[in-house]
Motif scaffolding. Structure first.
Motif, PDB file in Angstrom:
ATOM      1  N   ASP A  58      15.198 -18.364 -32.357  1.00 58.41           N
ATOM      2  CA  ASP A  58      15.487 -19.538 -31.539  1.00 58.41           C
ATOM      3  C   ASP A  58      14.810 -19.415 -30.166  1.00 58.41           C
ATOM      4  O   ASP A  58      14.257 -20.388 -29.654  1.00 58.41           O
ATOM      5  N   PHE A  59      14.842 -18.222 -29.578  1.00 58.49           N
ATOM      6  CA  PHE A  59      14.186 -18.008 -28.289  1.00 58.49           C
ATOM      7  C   PHE A  59      12.679 -18.265 -28.393  1.00 58.49           C
ATOM      8  O   PHE A  59      12.099 -18.918 -27.530  1.00 58.49           O
ATOM      9  N   ARG A  60      12.060 -17.756 -29.453  1.00 53.64           N
ATOM     10  CA  ARG A  60      10.613 -17.971 -29.632  1.00 53.64           C
ATOM     11  C   ARG A  60      10.280 -19.460 -29.736  1.00 53.64           C
ATOM     12  O   ARG A  60       9.287 -19.922 -29.185  1.00 53.64           O
ATOM     13  N   ARG A  61      11.102 -20.215 -30.449  1.00 55.65           N
ATOM     14  CA  ARG A  61      10.873 -21.660 -30.561  1.00 55.65           C
ATOM     15  C   ARG A  61      11.017 -22.341 -29.202  1.00 55.65           C
ATOM     16  O   ARG A  61      10.202 -23.192 -28.838  1.00 55.65           O
ATOM     17  N   ALA A  62      12.043 -21.960 -28.452  1.00 58.27           N
ATOM     18  CA  ALA A  62      12.253 -22.550 -27.121  1.00 58.27           C
ATOM     19  C   ALA A  62      11.082 -22.223 -26.191  1.00 58.27           C
ATOM     20  O   ALA A  62      10.566 -23.103 -25.490  1.00 58.27           O
ATOM     21  N   LEU A  63      10.646 -20.976 -26.188  1.00 58.27           N
ATOM     22  CA  LEU A  63       9.549 -20.563 -25.317  1.00 58.27           C
ATOM     23  C   LEU A  63       8.248 -21.256 -25.712  1.00 58.27           C
ATOM     24  O   LEU A  63       7.491 -21.712 -24.852  1.00 58.27           O
ATOM     25  N   ALA A  64       8.008 -21.377 -27.010  1.00 59.79           N
ATOM     26  CA  ALA A  64       6.795 -22.072 -27.479  1.00 59.79           C
ATOM     27  C   ALA A  64       6.813 -23.538 -27.045  1.00 59.79           C
ATOM     28  O   ALA A  64       5.800 -24.074 -26.594  1.00 59.79           O
ATOM     29  N   PHE A  65       7.966 -24.188 -27.180  1.00 54.59           N
ATOM     30  CA  PHE A  65       8.086 -25.574 -26.748  1.00 54.59           C
ATOM     31  C   PHE A  65       7.822 -25.686 -25.248  1.00 54.59           C
ATOM     32  O   PHE A  65       7.077 -26.555 -24.801  1.00 54.59           O
ATOM     33  N   ALA A  66       8.435 -24.803 -24.471  1.00 50.41           N
ATOM     34  CA  ALA A  66       8.275 -24.830 -23.014  1.00 50.41           C
ATOM     35  C   ALA A  66       6.816 -24.599 -22.615  1.00 50.41           C
ATOM     36  O   ALA A  66       6.304 -25.254 -21.713  1.00 50.41           O
ATOM     37  N   ARG A  67       6.153 -23.678 -23.273  1.00 55.04           N
ATOM     38  CA  ARG A  67       4.756 -23.395 -22.944  1.00 55.04           C
ATOM     39  C   ARG A  67       3.849 -24.566 -23.284  1.00 55.04           C
ATOM     40  O   ARG A  67       2.844 -24.801 -22.619  1.00 55.04           O
ATOM     41  N   THR A  68       4.207 -25.307 -24.306  1.00 55.78           N
ATOM     42  CA  THR A  68       3.455 -26.526 -24.640  1.00 55.78           C
ATOM     43  C   THR A  68       3.750 -27.621 -23.622  1.00 55.78           C
ATOM     44  O   THR A  68       2.841 -28.337 -23.184  1.00 55.78           O
ATOM     45  N   LYS A  69       4.991 -27.731 -23.239  1.00 52.24           N
ATOM     46  CA  LYS A  69       5.414 -28.755 -22.260  1.00 52.24           C
ATOM     47  C   LYS A  69       4.776 -28.505 -20.898  1.00 52.24           C
ATOM     48  O   LYS A  69       4.370 -29.439 -20.222  1.00 52.24           O
ATOM     49  N   TRP A  70       4.711 -27.248 -20.493  1.00 53.90           N
ATOM     50  CA  TRP A  70       4.144 -26.872 -19.190  1.00 53.90           C
ATOM     51  C   TRP A  70       2.985 -25.898 -19.414  1.00 53.90           C
ATOM     52  O   TRP A  70       3.137 -24.680 -19.282  1.00 53.90           O
ATOM     53  N   PRO A  71       1.800 -26.407 -19.760  1.00 54.30           N
ATOM     54  CA  PRO A  71       0.660 -25.537 -20.051  1.00 54.30           C
ATOM     55  C   PRO A  71       0.278 -24.663 -18.851  1.00 54.30           C
ATOM     56  O   PRO A  71       0.491 -25.045 -17.700  1.00 54.30           O
ATOM     57  N   LYS A  72      -0.278 -23.534 -19.170  1.00 54.39           N
ATOM     58  CA  LYS A  72      -0.744 -22.613 -18.124  1.00 54.39           C
ATOM     59  C   LYS A  72      -1.873 -23.278 -17.338  1.00 54.39           C
ATOM     60  O   LYS A  72      -2.769 -23.884 -17.916  1.00 54.39           O
ATOM     61  N   LYS A  73      -1.815 -23.160 -16.034  1.00 51.00           N
ATOM     62  CA  LYS A  73      -2.831 -23.775 -15.167  1.00 51.00           C
ATOM     63  C   LYS A  73      -3.967 -22.833 -14.861  1.00 51.00           C
ATOM     64  O   LYS A  73      -3.865 -21.681 -14.888  1.00 51.00           O
TER      65      LYS A  73
END
Length: 73
Positions: A58-73
């Motif tokens: 569940d943590f991996r899914r949440a982190l993946a979603f967050a990283r997609t939502k806020w891409p690295k600049k």
């Protein structure tokens, strides 16, 4: 009290406009920090896995979603 709407909700973790956190608000990762571990020896997954209480899938899914939502600049 104002509740932050969830952008994504799993079984233990959620993603809000502020970051990634447990549903019970026990642990929080600010959205500006979701990429902190990329390219280094330390990872968010390593840290969470050490805790013992974390649902890692569940943590991996949440982190993946967050990283997609806020891409690295």
């Amino acid at each position: 009290m104002f509740l932050m709407p969830n952008l994504w909700t799993g079984s233990q973790w959620k993603v809000t406009n502020k970051g990634v956190e447990t549903i019970d608000n026990r642990y929080f990762i600010e959205k500006s920090r979701v990429h902190d571990d990329e390219g280094g020896q330390w990872t968010w997954e390593d840290q969470m896995d050490e805790k013992g209480w974390v649902d890692m899938a569940d943590f991996r899914r949440a982190l993946a979603f967050a990283r997609t939502k806020w891409p690295k600049k």
